[in-house]
Structure formats: structure tokens, C-alpha cells
Design a protein around this motif. Sequence first.
Motif, short mmCIF file in Angstrom:
data_model
loop_
_atom_site.label_atom_id
_atom_site.label_comp_id
_atom_site.label_asym_id
_atom_site.label_seq_id
_atom_site.Cartn_x
_atom_site.Cartn_y
_atom_site.Cartn_z
N TYR A 76 -3.65 3.69 -0.22
CA TYR A 76 -4.05 3.19 -1.53
C TYR A 76 -3.54 1.77 -1.66
CZ TYR A 76 -5.37 3.28 -6.44
OH TYR A 76 -5.98 3.02 -7.64
N ASP A 77 -4.45 0.81 -1.75
CA ASP A 77 -4.10 -0.61 -1.82
C ASP A 77 -3.65 -0.92 -3.25
OD1 ASP A 77 -4.14 -3.44 -1.99
OD2 ASP A 77 -5.51 -3.51 -0.29
N LEU A 78 -2.38 -1.25 -3.41
CA LEU A 78 -1.83 -1.50 -4.74
C LEU A 78 -2.35 -2.80 -5.35
CD1 LEU A 78 1.87 -0.41 -4.10
CD2 LEU A 78 0.07 0.88 -5.26
N ASP A 79 -2.68 -3.78 -4.53
CA ASP A 79 -3.17 -5.05 -5.06
C ASP A 79 -4.63 -4.94 -5.51
OD1 ASP A 79 -0.75 -6.50 -4.61
OD2 ASP A 79 -1.22 -6.49 -2.48
N ASN B 21 -17.28 7.75 5.47
CA ASN B 21 -18.19 6.77 4.87
C ASN B 21 -17.65 5.35 5.03
OD1 ASN B 21 -20.06 8.67 4.02
ND2 ASN B 21 -19.12 8.92 2.01
N ALA B 22 -16.33 5.19 4.88
CA ALA B 22 -15.73 3.87 4.97
C ALA B 22 -15.88 3.27 6.36
CB ALA B 22 -14.25 3.94 4.60
N ASP C 180 -7.24 0.45 -5.34
CA ASP C 180 -8.31 1.31 -4.82
C ASP C 180 -7.93 1.79 -3.43
OD1 ASP C 180 -10.66 2.67 -4.74
OD2 ASP C 180 -11.97 0.92 -4.62
N TRP C 181 -8.64 2.81 -2.97
CA TRP C 181 -8.43 3.33 -1.62
C TRP C 181 -8.99 2.36 -0.60
CZ3 TRP C 181 -5.56 7.64 -0.76
CH2 TRP C 181 -5.33 8.49 -1.85
N ARG C 182 -8.32 2.25 0.55
CA ARG C 182 -8.77 1.37 1.63
C ARG C 182 -8.44 2.00 2.98
NH1 ARG C 182 -11.10 -0.78 -1.88
NH2 ARG C 182 -11.24 -3.02 -2.40
N ALA D 212 0.82 -1.20 0.00
CA ALA D 212 0.00 0.00 0.00
C ALA D 212 0.86 1.25 0.00
CB ALA D 212 -0.92 0.01 1.22
N GLU D 213 0.23 2.35 -0.43
CA GLU D 213 0.81 3.69 -0.33
C GLU D 213 0.08 4.41 0.80
OE1 GLU D 213 0.08 5.36 -4.16
OE2 GLU D 213 1.65 4.20 -5.16
#
Length: 334
Positions: A183-186, A224-225, A189-191, A166-167
Motif C-alpha cells: 500500500y503506497d502511503l504517498d 490485473n496490475a 492506494d495499492w501498488r 509503503a506498507e
Amino acid sequence: MLETSARLLRLLSLLQARRDWPGAELAERLGVTTRTVRRDVDRLRDLGYPVESATGTTGGYRLGVGAALPPLLLDDDEAVAAAVGLRAAATGTVTGIEETSLRALAKLEQVLPSRLRHRVRAMQTAILPLTGPGPAVDPDLLTALAAACRAHEGIRFGYQQRVRRAEPYRLVHTGRRWYLLAYDLDRDDWRTFRVDRIDRDPQPGPRFTPRPEPAEGLHTYVSNALTASPYRYQATILFHAPLEAVAEHTSPTAGRLEPRDAGSCIFHAGGDSLDKIALFVALKGFDFEVLDPPELKNHIRTLASRLTQASRDDQIGPAPRKGGCQFRQDASLD
């Protein structure tokens, strides 16, 4: 040049240690002339330190109050005290400054010598914090994640028995838990990741160029998450009360508030049970309307009818109907 820089640091340390210093005494302490002291004071002023001078035969200097915060010079004991205090604040000892404390702690621990790091950890293990409910998070892990966010450095870490790449962008504290926004590279998307569920120390990866924020903004995305997206039902409630009044009774992890006008606000929340959502908003003590979803409106009507029926005077005392049951709480029950 090195000699001059070392002398400036020594002069700054003396000015921080005592309020007023005669110029002659400073010159004696530094082993220079009073003229050199004047030149060094001018250099400190150029660096942003508000050094005030007094005129007269004796002359003198003091470190005043400036418009901006210049770099501070701490001795060993002061640095250890600051690090321990920031660690305590970062874990929620002082409400509202957890994330700010963590950013300051990351900067401080980056330059702490190893001997002072050992002292900080020794003092930390001797302290027993009586904190509220919520999983414990290792301050070293928080510091490492904060440093990666600040340096825009990718990380690999274990999360619920899986390796994630992740970033990292932000650390978020909700009052009970810490979350990492990344930011999940795998998954491309954002996580958001719960920090207490990270089960393997983060390993540094390549530096990255920050990505554009989510369309709704980082704050709204995180809210929201954490409060709506993971749940079966997403509710939108109109409270007939000012946002400030509702916010006093609402945790950031319970839902997201947004203003509507001076006397009302909108509440967005999620839940796996309509009962829990209904009771949560009803117990706030404010008049409200359900805007969405429709099934929540019907559920509240049914619940209101049941509560009204239970409060009727003619329902108190008679024997239970056939097929029903009766519940009595004895004084011996907790």
C-alpha cells in the motif's frame, strides 16, 4: 528450569540424530536417571514431538511421525544447508515453491547467528546458477522484504530514483520477476513494485495494522496490475477449451484466466499492440472468440484476410506489383 530446558534440547538432538535409542544409553548421555529420561520424553510429547517408546527390559525411544510439524532443531551445518537451499529455491530453482521458500527463509535467517550468515553468503557467492531470462534479484533484499511483510512493518525504499513509503503485504513471483504488493502511503492506494527496480535498501518504518484487501481480492488485483492495467488495450477472449488446457500454454504474467464452464474459459490480457494480442491468442492452438474490444475483432479480420491472401497458390512466384517489394531470406541469414 534452564537446566531442564537445555536437557530437553539435548535429548531432542539425540533423538533426531539416530533412529533408535535404548533408555539407559540416553540416560548415560544426558547424565541423568532413566526415570528422568521418561519424564523428559513426556515433556517432549506435550510439546508436540511424537516420541515412540518400546516396552521390555531394555526399553527404548524413537522419534516417530506425527500429525503436525513440531519445531525442528538444526545444528550449524544443517542450518547453513537449509538456508542455501531455500535461497536457491526462492530464486526459481524449483518452480512453484519460490514464495513458500522465501517465507521459510525469512524465518530461518531471523535467528541465524552472524557466523552462520557469513557462511551462507560465502556459499551463495560460490554458486553459479544457470537460470532462465529475467532480472537478478538480491536474496538479501527478498529476505528483508519478506520479513517486513511478515512483521507488518512499514518500509522506505528507493524506487527508480525516488523514495517511496509503503506498507508491504506480499511478495509475488511470476516465473521471471519478483514483485512487491504494498500500500503506497504517498499515493494512498495499492501498488505493485518490481523488486529488481528497488535501488535503495529498504529502511524499517513503524508497524501498521493490515488494511482490508482490495475489493476484487489480492490475487485478482495483482493479476490485473501485471497483465492488463499498464497497457493501452485490454482484451477479453473466450477460449473454447478447458481452463486447465489453456493454462498449460499461458504464463501468469501473460494474462488472467477464469473458468466459464467445463469446456471453455475466459482470458483477460493487455497489450500496447493489437497485432501482439491477436498473434498471442491465435498461436495458442485453441478456437477462440474476441469478446472485447471491438477494434480487436476488426483487426483480426484484417489480419486473417492478409494471411489468407498470402497463402493463395496464385500469389507464389510472380513479380511484385508496382510500388511493392519482395523479400527473400538467403541461407546465410540467421
